[in-house]
Design a protein around this motif. Structure first.
Motif, PDB file in Angstrom:
ATOM      1  N   LEU A 163      -5.722  37.314 -21.322  1.00 25.98           N
ATOM      2  CA  LEU A 163      -5.906  36.881 -19.638  1.00 25.98           C
ATOM      3  C   LEU A 163      -7.434  36.525 -19.315  1.00 25.98           C
ATOM      4  CD1 LEU A 163      -4.297  40.022 -17.841  1.00 25.98           C
ATOM      5  CD2 LEU A 163      -3.366  37.811 -18.155  1.00 25.98           C
ATOM      6  N   LYS A 164      -8.322  37.318 -20.254  1.00 25.94           N
ATOM      7  CA  LYS A 164     -10.019  36.694 -20.016  1.00 25.94           C
ATOM      8  C   LYS A 164      -9.843  35.323 -20.686  1.00 25.94           C
ATOM      9  CE  LYS A 164     -12.913  39.685 -21.294  1.00 25.94           C
ATOM     10  NZ  LYS A 164     -13.752  40.666 -21.801  1.00 25.94           N
ATOM     11  N   ASP A 165      -9.190  35.117 -21.923  1.00 32.04           N
ATOM     12  CA  ASP A 165      -9.509  33.579 -22.324  1.00 32.04           C
ATOM     13  C   ASP A 165      -8.809  32.654 -21.403  1.00 32.04           C
ATOM     14  OD1 ASP A 165     -10.693  34.727 -24.300  1.00 32.04           O
ATOM     15  OD2 ASP A 165      -8.881  34.760 -25.686  1.00 32.04           O
ATOM     16  N   MET A 168     -10.904  32.181 -18.294  1.00 33.32           N
ATOM     17  CA  MET A 168     -12.090  31.397 -18.823  1.00 33.32           C
ATOM     18  C   MET A 168     -11.785  30.020 -18.842  1.00 33.32           C
ATOM     19  SD  MET A 168     -14.679  32.060 -21.911  1.00 33.32           S
ATOM     20  CE  MET A 168     -14.876  33.802 -21.476  1.00 33.32           C
ATOM     21  N   PHE A 169     -10.809  29.740 -19.395  1.00 31.48           N
ATOM     22  CA  PHE A 169     -10.386  28.329 -19.680  1.00 31.48           C
ATOM     23  C   PHE A 169     -10.118  27.464 -18.493  1.00 31.48           C
ATOM     24  CE2 PHE A 169      -7.174  24.892 -20.857  1.00 31.48           C
ATOM     25  CZ  PHE A 169      -8.083  24.070 -21.290  1.00 31.48           C
ATOM     26  N   LYS A 170      -9.243  28.515 -17.355  1.00 28.04           N
ATOM     27  CA  LYS A 170      -9.078  27.929 -16.224  1.00 28.04           C
ATOM     28  C   LYS A 170     -10.459  27.639 -15.245  1.00 28.04           C
ATOM     29  CE  LYS A 170      -8.357  30.594 -12.510  1.00 28.04           C
ATOM     30  NZ  LYS A 170      -7.915  31.669 -11.683  1.00 28.04           N
ATOM     31  N   GLU A 171     -11.242  28.659 -15.372  1.00 26.47           N
ATOM     32  CA  GLU A 171     -12.726  28.645 -14.690  1.00 26.47           C
ATOM     33  C   GLU A 171     -13.475  27.154 -15.204  1.00 26.47           C
ATOM     34  OE1 GLU A 171     -13.455  29.930 -12.322  1.00 26.47           O
ATOM     35  OE2 GLU A 171     -11.923  31.372 -12.255  1.00 26.47           O
ATOM     36  N   GLU A 172     -13.318  27.172 -16.645  1.00 27.48           N
ATOM     37  CA  GLU A 172     -14.186  25.985 -17.131  1.00 27.48           C
ATOM     38  C   GLU A 172     -13.632  24.550 -16.487  1.00 27.48           C
ATOM     39  OE1 GLU A 172     -13.633  26.520 -21.359  1.00 27.48           O
ATOM     40  OE2 GLU A 172     -15.258  28.113 -21.546  1.00 27.48           O
ATOM     41  N   LEU A 173     -12.228  24.656 -16.406  1.00 26.24           N
ATOM     42  CA  LEU A 173     -11.557  23.255 -16.030  1.00 26.24           C
ATOM     43  C   LEU A 173     -11.940  23.309 -14.663  1.00 26.24           C
ATOM     44  CD1 LEU A 173      -7.900  23.558 -17.586  1.00 26.24           C
ATOM     45  CD2 LEU A 173      -9.882  22.181 -18.257  1.00 26.24           C
ATOM     46  N   ILE A 174     -12.012  24.166 -13.849  1.00 28.80           N
ATOM     47  CA  ILE A 174     -12.204  24.098 -12.445  1.00 28.80           C
ATOM     48  C   ILE A 174     -13.889  23.806 -12.052  1.00 28.80           C
ATOM     49  CG2 ILE A 174     -12.400  25.771 -10.312  1.00 28.80           C
ATOM     50  CD1 ILE A 174     -10.077  27.236 -11.181  1.00 28.80           C
ATOM     51  N   SER A 175     -14.427  24.515 -12.971  1.00 29.53           N
ATOM     52  CA  SER A 175     -15.989  24.122 -13.048  1.00 29.53           C
ATOM     53  C   SER A 175     -16.459  22.563 -13.316  1.00 29.53           C
ATOM     54  CB  SER A 175     -16.877  25.041 -13.945  1.00 29.53           C
ATOM     55  OG  SER A 175     -18.144  24.670 -14.030  1.00 29.53           O
ATOM     56  N   HIS A 176     -15.539  22.398 -14.151  1.00 29.07           N
ATOM     57  CA  HIS A 176     -15.719  20.854 -14.478  1.00 29.07           C
ATOM     58  C   HIS A 176     -15.290  19.832 -13.501  1.00 29.07           C
ATOM     59  CE1 HIS A 176     -16.093  17.276 -17.283  1.00 29.07           C
ATOM     60  NE2 HIS A 176     -15.035  16.973 -17.072  1.00 29.07           N
TER      61      HIS A 176
END
Length: 338
Positions: A163-165, A168-176
């Motif tokens: 779930l964390k990974d 984290m990937f979702k947040e990275e995409l959203i951040s980008h």
């Protein structure tokens, strides 16, 4: 069906007939009424059966019935013949059952009475083996229980990391995407600011003209009855009128804004829409300690000519150095177990 160990009626028994005793007569009992549970002689039993309620009663061997009565609580009822008790054991098929079971399914077998078998069973090696097996299985069950608890905890830990990974990937995409969004919005904002500044300048210039032009009109109107002054003023103000014309043309020529609209990034849009899922689940094959050690020590180290500590046999007459990584892994696991 042969039955070993059956007892016959004891001719020397000293049990007395209960009905006779009630009549103050001492008569040796010929058996036991199975239904009433009383010792009784044959004449009394014949009289006993004359009553309608007692016609189904049976006279049984005294010794056998007493033993059966004493052990009745230890016997289980047959699942196939509910009114019968499990009394017999077939050693050939290792089956227990009631008399009906033995007659129907073990006619040619040499069956044994469970009560005879039970007398020595407790001290037999067979029973000891069963107890040892049960203890071993209990130990294994407890080990399995411990392993299950560890696996449950590991399952929760694995899912927590999963779930964390994912997040984290979702947040990275959203951040980008947010970064890209901020950049494109900034570009639009810059153009808007530039347009607004330009219009503000034009608006100020045009407002000044709107104030200045009426002044000329007032001069002309005030001299409308004075032809000479009107002519002189017209000559003098003509350059001013030309200047106003140039200013108006300039304002009109600059009265334009930079128009723009958002154009989607087709590559990014395709990548998002073509992606059927955020990622994939990569299953990892677990390796337990048995598998690890069997792979490390494919052959046990042996002492002797040609073999030194840290080597293990590979084939007949050949040796190979122990793999350094295998040694390190084994050492780590030994330290963890301690």
């Amino acid at each position: 069906m042969d039955v070993s160990g059956r007892k016959v009626f004891n001719e020397d028994n000293n049990l007395f007939c209960k009905p006779c005793e009630e009549s103050e007569v001492s008569t040796r009992a010929d058996g036991l009424c199975r239904e009433c549970g009383e010792h009784i002689c044959k004449p009394c039993f014949d009289t006993h059966k004359k009553y309608k309620l007692n016609r189904g009663h049976t006279l049984t061997n005294s010794d056998e019935t007493v033993a059966e009565k004493e052990n009745a609580e230890d016997l289980e009822k047959c699942e196939q013949h509910f009114s019968e008790l499990i009394k017999f054991y077939c050693p050939q098929h290792e089956k227990v059952g009631c008399g009906d079971c033995m007659i129907l399914e073990h006619k040619i077998c040499k069956v044994e009475y469970i009560r005879d078998k039970a007398r020595v069973f407790k001290s037999s090696q067979e029973f000891k083996t069963l107890v040892q097996g049960a203890e071993k299985y209990l130990s294994e069950a407890k080990d399995i229980s411990s392993s299950i608890k560890k696996n449950k905890k590991q399952a929760l830990d694995i899912n927590e990391k999963f779930l964390k990974d994912v997040n984290m990937f979702k947040e990275e995409l959203i951040s980008h995407v947010n970064k890209l969004t901020k950049a494109i919005l900034k570009q639009g904002e810059n153009i808007k600011v530039k347009n607004m500044k330009s219009m503000d300048v034009l608006e100020k210039e045009n407002e000044d003209l709107i104030i200045e032009i009426p002044r000329l009109t007032e001069i002309f109107e005030s001299q409308i009855d004075q032809p000479q002054k009107l002519f002189v003023s017209s000559v003098l103000q003509k350059p001013k009128l030309n200047q106003l014309r140039e200013q108006l043309d300039s304002i009109q020529g600059r009265n334009k804004i930079e128009s723009y609209e958002f154009q989607r990034n087709n590559n990014l849009e395709r990548a998002v829409k073509d992606g059927k899922q955020l990622g994939s689940i990569q299953r990892i094959k677990p390796r337990n300690e048995t598998d690890i050690f069997s792979s490390i020590f494919s052959a046990a180290p042996t002492a002797g000519p040609g073999l030194t500590p840290g080597t293990f046999a590979v084939g007949a007459g050949s040796t190979a150095p122990r793999p350094p990584r295998a040694v390190a892994r084994a050492a780590r696991r030994r330290t963890q177990r301690k």
